[in-house]
Write an enzyme that holds these catalytic residues in place. Structure first.
Site, PDB file in Angstrom:
ATOM      1  N   GLU A 124       0.842  -1.209   0.000  1.00 54.18           N
ATOM      2  CA  GLU A 124       0.000   0.000   0.000  1.00 54.18           C
ATOM      3  C   GLU A 124       0.881   1.266   0.000  1.00 54.18           C
ATOM      4  O   GLU A 124       0.755   2.163   0.836  1.00 54.18           O
ATOM      5  CB  GLU A 124      -0.984   0.034   1.170  1.00 54.18           C
ATOM      6  CG  GLU A 124      -2.162   0.993   0.944  1.00 54.18           C
ATOM      7  CD  GLU A 124      -3.113   1.060   2.134  1.00 54.18           C
ATOM      8  OE1 GLU A 124      -2.770   1.658   3.168  1.00 54.18           O
ATOM      9  OE2 GLU A 124      -4.217   0.516   2.019  1.00 54.18           O
ATOM     10  N   GLU A 138      -0.074   9.866   9.777  1.00 52.24           N
ATOM     11  CA  GLU A 138       0.120   8.830   8.754  1.00 52.24           C
ATOM     12  C   GLU A 138       0.719   9.352   7.458  1.00 52.24           C
ATOM     13  O   GLU A 138       1.488   8.651   6.788  1.00 52.24           O
ATOM     14  CB  GLU A 138      -1.215   8.123   8.470  1.00 52.24           C
ATOM     15  CG  GLU A 138      -1.706   7.231   9.608  1.00 52.24           C
ATOM     16  CD  GLU A 138      -2.394   7.982  10.739  1.00 52.24           C
ATOM     17  OE1 GLU A 138      -2.587   9.220  10.621  1.00 52.24           O
ATOM     18  OE2 GLU A 138      -2.735   7.353  11.754  1.00 52.24           O
ATOM     19  N   HIS A 219     -12.128   7.036  14.187  1.00 48.44           N
ATOM     20  CA  HIS A 219     -10.994   6.910  15.118  1.00 48.44           C
ATOM     21  C   HIS A 219      -9.846   7.859  14.835  1.00 48.44           C
ATOM     22  O   HIS A 219      -8.850   7.874  15.551  1.00 48.44           O
ATOM     23  CB  HIS A 219     -10.444   5.482  15.077  1.00 48.44           C
ATOM     24  CG  HIS A 219      -9.729   5.167  13.800  1.00 48.44           C
ATOM     25  ND1 HIS A 219      -8.429   5.521  13.571  1.00 48.44           N
ATOM     26  CD2 HIS A 219     -10.145   4.564  12.671  1.00 48.44           C
ATOM     27  CE1 HIS A 219      -8.075   5.127  12.361  1.00 48.44           C
ATOM     28  NE2 HIS A 219      -9.103   4.545  11.788  1.00 48.44           N
ATOM     29  N   ARG A 221      -6.974  10.441  14.652  1.00 50.35           N
ATOM     30  CA  ARG A 221      -6.405  11.359  15.647  1.00 50.35           C
ATOM     31  C   ARG A 221      -6.698  12.823  15.321  1.00 50.35           C
ATOM     32  O   ARG A 221      -6.938  13.617  16.224  1.00 50.35           O
ATOM     33  CB  ARG A 221      -4.879  11.173  15.723  1.00 50.35           C
ATOM     34  CG  ARG A 221      -4.481   9.996  16.556  1.00 50.35           C
ATOM     35  CD  ARG A 221      -2.998   9.695  16.459  1.00 50.35           C
ATOM     36  NE  ARG A 221      -2.743   8.406  17.072  1.00 50.35           N
ATOM     37  CZ  ARG A 221      -2.306   8.246  18.319  1.00 50.35           C
ATOM     38  NH1 ARG A 221      -2.027   9.285  19.067  1.00 50.35           N
ATOM     39  NH2 ARG A 221      -2.121   7.041  18.810  1.00 50.35           N
ATOM     40  N   HIS A 251     -14.346   2.164  18.238  1.00 50.03           N
ATOM     41  CA  HIS A 251     -12.908   1.908  18.342  1.00 50.03           C
ATOM     42  C   HIS A 251     -12.504   1.942  19.814  1.00 50.03           C
ATOM     43  O   HIS A 251     -13.082   2.684  20.609  1.00 50.03           O
ATOM     44  CB  HIS A 251     -12.184   3.006  17.554  1.00 50.03           C
ATOM     45  CG  HIS A 251     -10.739   2.729  17.239  1.00 50.03           C
ATOM     46  ND1 HIS A 251      -9.752   2.844  18.180  1.00 50.03           N
ATOM     47  CD2 HIS A 251     -10.120   2.354  16.088  1.00 50.03           C
ATOM     48  CE1 HIS A 251      -8.579   2.557  17.617  1.00 50.03           C
ATOM     49  NE2 HIS A 251      -8.780   2.253  16.345  1.00 50.03           N
TER      50      HIS A 251
HETATM   51  C1  UD1 Z   1      -3.638   3.462  14.941  1.00 46.61           C
HETATM   52  C2  UD1 Z   1      -2.784   4.049  13.819  1.00 46.61           C
HETATM   53  C3  UD1 Z   1      -3.675   4.569  12.702  1.00 46.61           C
HETATM   54  C4  UD1 Z   1      -4.654   3.514  12.239  1.00 46.61           C
HETATM   55  C5  UD1 Z   1      -5.436   3.009  13.434  1.00 46.61           C
HETATM   56  C6  UD1 Z   1      -6.339   1.885  12.999  1.00 46.61           C
HETATM   57  C7  UD1 Z   1      -0.685   5.162  14.402  1.00 46.61           C
HETATM   58  C8  UD1 Z   1      -0.036   6.415  14.800  1.00 46.61           C
HETATM   59  N1  UD1 Z   1      -2.011   5.182  14.312  1.00 46.61           N
HETATM   60  O1  UD1 Z   1      -4.373   4.521  15.542  1.00 46.61           O
HETATM   61  O2  UD1 Z   1      -2.867   4.947  11.603  1.00 46.61           O
HETATM   62  O3  UD1 Z   1      -5.526   4.079  11.304  1.00 46.61           O
HETATM   63  O4  UD1 Z   1      -4.521   2.491  14.421  1.00 46.61           O
HETATM   64  O5  UD1 Z   1      -7.315   1.574  13.947  1.00 46.61           O
HETATM   65  O6  UD1 Z   1      -0.011   4.185  14.188  1.00 46.61           O
HETATM   66  N2  UD1 Z   1      -6.696   0.439  22.141  1.00 46.61           N
HETATM   67  C9  UD1 Z   1      -7.068  -0.633  22.937  1.00 46.61           C
HETATM   68  N3  UD1 Z   1      -7.168  -1.871  22.358  1.00 46.61           N
HETATM   69  C10 UD1 Z   1      -6.911  -2.107  21.049  1.00 46.61           C
HETATM   70  C11 UD1 Z   1      -6.556  -1.008  20.244  1.00 46.61           C
HETATM   71  C12 UD1 Z   1      -6.430   0.254  20.802  1.00 46.61           C
HETATM   72  O7  UD1 Z   1      -7.326  -0.470  24.116  1.00 46.61           O
HETATM   73  O8  UD1 Z   1      -7.017  -3.248  20.596  1.00 46.61           O
HETATM   74  C13 UD1 Z   1      -6.552   1.794  22.746  1.00 46.61           C
HETATM   75  C14 UD1 Z   1      -5.328   1.919  23.661  1.00 46.61           C
HETATM   76  O9  UD1 Z   1      -5.652   2.758  24.737  1.00 46.61           O
HETATM   77  C15 UD1 Z   1      -4.314   2.609  22.733  1.00 46.61           C
HETATM   78  C16 UD1 Z   1      -5.223   3.537  21.961  1.00 46.61           C
HETATM   79  O10 UD1 Z   1      -6.396   2.762  21.713  1.00 46.61           O
HETATM   80  O11 UD1 Z   1      -3.315   3.291  23.439  1.00 46.61           O
HETATM   81  C17 UD1 Z   1      -4.666   4.094  20.689  1.00 46.61           C
HETATM   82  O12 UD1 Z   1      -4.036   3.109  19.902  1.00 46.61           O
HETATM   83  P1  UD1 Z   1      -2.887   3.557  18.854  1.00 46.61           P
HETATM   84  O13 UD1 Z   1      -2.407   2.369  18.138  1.00 46.61           O
HETATM   85  O14 UD1 Z   1      -1.876   4.423  19.511  1.00 46.61           O
HETATM   86  O15 UD1 Z   1      -3.622   4.534  17.858  1.00 46.61           O
HETATM   87  P2  UD1 Z   1      -4.934   4.449  17.026  1.00 46.61           P
HETATM   88  O16 UD1 Z   1      -5.612   5.729  17.298  1.00 46.61           O
HETATM   89  O17 UD1 Z   1      -5.646   3.179  17.240  1.00 46.61           O
HETATM   90  N1  UDP Z   2     -13.112  -3.221  10.916  1.00 53.14           N
HETATM   91  C1  UDP Z   2     -13.425  -4.362  11.653  1.00 53.14           C
HETATM   92  N2  UDP Z   2     -14.241  -4.219  12.748  1.00 53.14           N
HETATM   93  C2  UDP Z   2     -14.740  -3.023  13.152  1.00 53.14           C
HETATM   94  C3  UDP Z   2     -14.404  -1.865  12.385  1.00 53.14           C
HETATM   95  C4  UDP Z   2     -13.576  -2.006  11.281  1.00 53.14           C
HETATM   96  O1  UDP Z   2     -12.999  -5.469  11.327  1.00 53.14           O
HETATM   97  O2  UDP Z   2     -15.483  -2.977  14.138  1.00 53.14           O
HETATM   98  C5  UDP Z   2     -12.203  -3.358   9.752  1.00 53.14           C
HETATM   99  C6  UDP Z   2     -12.689  -2.759   8.444  1.00 53.14           C
HETATM  100  O3  UDP Z   2     -13.377  -3.719   7.686  1.00 53.14           O
HETATM  101  C7  UDP Z   2     -11.395  -2.320   7.771  1.00 53.14           C
HETATM  102  C8  UDP Z   2     -10.459  -2.032   8.918  1.00 53.14           C
HETATM  103  O4  UDP Z   2     -11.044  -2.635  10.075  1.00 53.14           O
HETATM  104  O5  UDP Z   2     -10.831  -3.364   6.999  1.00 53.14           O
HETATM  105  C9  UDP Z   2     -10.301  -0.557   9.122  1.00 53.14           C
HETATM  106  O6  UDP Z   2      -9.595  -0.324  10.304  1.00 53.14           O
HETATM  107  P1  UDP Z   2      -9.547   1.092  11.001  1.00 53.14           P
HETATM  108  O7  UDP Z   2     -10.728   1.884  10.595  1.00 53.14           O
HETATM  109  O8  UDP Z   2      -9.311   0.837  12.449  1.00 53.14           O
HETATM  110  O9  UDP Z   2      -8.204   1.719  10.420  1.00 53.14           O
HETATM  111  P2  UDP Z   2      -7.835   2.510   9.071  1.00 53.14           P
HETATM  112  O10 UDP Z   2      -8.277   1.694   7.915  1.00 53.14           O
HETATM  113  O11 UDP Z   2      -8.488   3.848   9.144  1.00 53.14           O
HETATM  114  O12 UDP Z   2      -6.345   2.635   9.153  1.00 53.14           O
END
Ligand code: UD1
Ligand code: UDP
Length: 382
Positions: A124, A138, A219, A221, A251
């Protein structure tokens, strides 16, 4: 010329839900190919949301850094990732490393590989919004990875052209399609074979029968604070319509959950639910009339399924859906979101113009192409 190894050891690195979804087809293809030894390292930047994907894809990581901390900062996360992933590379000594997309895990994995002069291949590659704060961080993560990558697997011609405009060696840029379409095909086939995998929404489907369903995810930021509040207000307003229901898997990021729970908990026709595993999310895409999202992956999946998608962002690094008319940028102001949703709900022509299956993101064969390109790079016969 260095002799090619009998089996090339490929270390695939990922950490978040979308990376896992977009890389499991590549891992499956590597595992099935005798020319490769496939190894997987997860950073577990996400925990529960990553594990949901590992379970369904039946991937057991060789290394798991378990780095997730509640509400972690970007700098602490990046520092932990860089040192942790470097140590794994020293132990595994891969011939090549694969990263995907633009997360902190992907950027740190690429950097750790580069510090060891291990070629890193980018799945990608080439997405650009040309605005370093949308999406943040990102957009810059992607550019950093692009500066170090050996092979650039661009999902579309637009993405490949962006790399060429940056003077990337054309011989190293390949249009493969997006592996998310491979993942979607795979999960659809799994659900057809085993429908119980995707029956988690049955109660909500019964409760909301006869209503138009809006599926929501959010979700980003850059939307924290004012943006999230605007999104919540829009959902509250549209949910006041008796013909509408909202299904919103929230999320796990606390910055998202707090706002959404405060604004939307207890509303009759808004279901705030836990993140869905991939089969059940595919079901949500299928049953929804409209998707409202700031997600990258959902912008790619919804057009493939003929679902109009309203994108709650100011810009997108995935212009293909917008150009095709199946996606529309609506920002995060409550008024704008409500106006666009109302148009789709009330004007059949507008709805039908967007609800066309359109798939600029791939044909479901991206991972096969990627693995063949890797083999070619290493010097194996087809
Ligand atoms: C991250 C990625 C973003 C991506 C997104 C997909 C970075 C900087 N950001 O953002 O590019 O689009 O993931 O969803 O890499 N948490 C949980 N359990 C989980 C996941 C997250 O508790 O399974 C909570 C935790 O408190 C964690 C917070 O979410 O610290 C944020 O997670 P983080 O990976 O830092 O950033 P995302 O906002 O999820
Ligand atoms: N997705 C999932 N369960 C959910 C929400 C999203 O499996 O409850 C999947 C969705 O089909 C997609 C991916 O997660 O393939 C998108 O992830 P997210 O939105 O967290 O991150 P981004 O694509 O914005 O990086």
């Amino acid at each position: 010329m260095t002799p090619k190894p009998e089996k090339a050891r490929i270390l695939t690195i990922f950490g978040t839900r979308p990376e896992a979804i977009k890389l499991f087809p590549v891992v499956h293809a590597l595992e099935a190919d005798p020319r490769f030894e496939s190894m997987v390292c997860v950073s577990a930047q996400h925990r529960q949301m990553l594990d949901q994907v590992l379970d369904i894809a039946r991937i057991v990581p060789d290394h798991d850094l378990d780095v997730m901390q509640p509400d972690q900062t970007l700098d602490a996360l990046t520092a932990t990732l860089l040192t942790g992933l470097g140590k794994v590379m020293d132990a595994v000594r891969p011939d090549r490393v694969i990263v995907q997309g633009d997360t902190a895990t992907a950027m740190s994995g690429a950097l750790a590989a580069y510090y060891r002069k291990i070629p890193v291949d980018h799945v990608e590659a080439g997405l650009r919004s040309y605005n370093i704060y949308h999406p943040w961080p990102e957009e810059v993560n992607r550019r950093i990875i692009g500066a170090m990558a050996s092979l650039h697997f661009a999902p579309t011609r637009t993405a490949a052209d962006a790399l060429l405009k940056e003077n990337t060696d054309p011989a190293r840029v390949h249009v493969t399609g997006n592996t998310v379409i491979d993942a979607l095909h795979w999960v659809t086939a799994r659900i057809e074979a085993e429908p119980a995998l995707a029956d988690g929404l049955a109660d909500l489907e019964a409760r909301f029968a006869g209503r138009r369903v809006i599926g929501v995810t959010s979700h980003r930021r850059e939307n924290f604070g004012e943006g999230m509040r605007g999104i919540a207000e829009a959902i509250r307003t549209i949910a006041a319509r008796p013909d509408v229901a909202v299904i919103f898997p929230v999320h796990l990021n606390p910055n998202v959950r707090k706002v959404m729970k405060e604004a939307l908990a207890g509303l009759d026709n808004v279901a705030l639910i836990e993140p869905l595993d991939y089969p059940n999310f595919a079901r949500l895409l299928d049953l929804s009339d409209i998707m409202l999202t700031d997600s990258g992956g959902v912008q790619e999946e919804a057009p493939a399924l003929g679902k109009p998608v309203l994108v709650m962002r100011e810009t997108t690094e995935r212009p293909e859906g917008v150009e095709a008319g199946t996606a529309k940028l609506v920002g995060t102001s409550a008024a704008a979101i409500v106006t666009e949703l109302s148009t789709l709900l009330d004007d059949k022509g507008s709805y039908e113009a967007m609800a066309r299956a359109h798939n600029p993101f791939g044909d479901g064969k991206a991972s096969a192409r990627i693995v063949e390109l890797l083999a070619n790079e290493i010097g194996y016969e087809a």
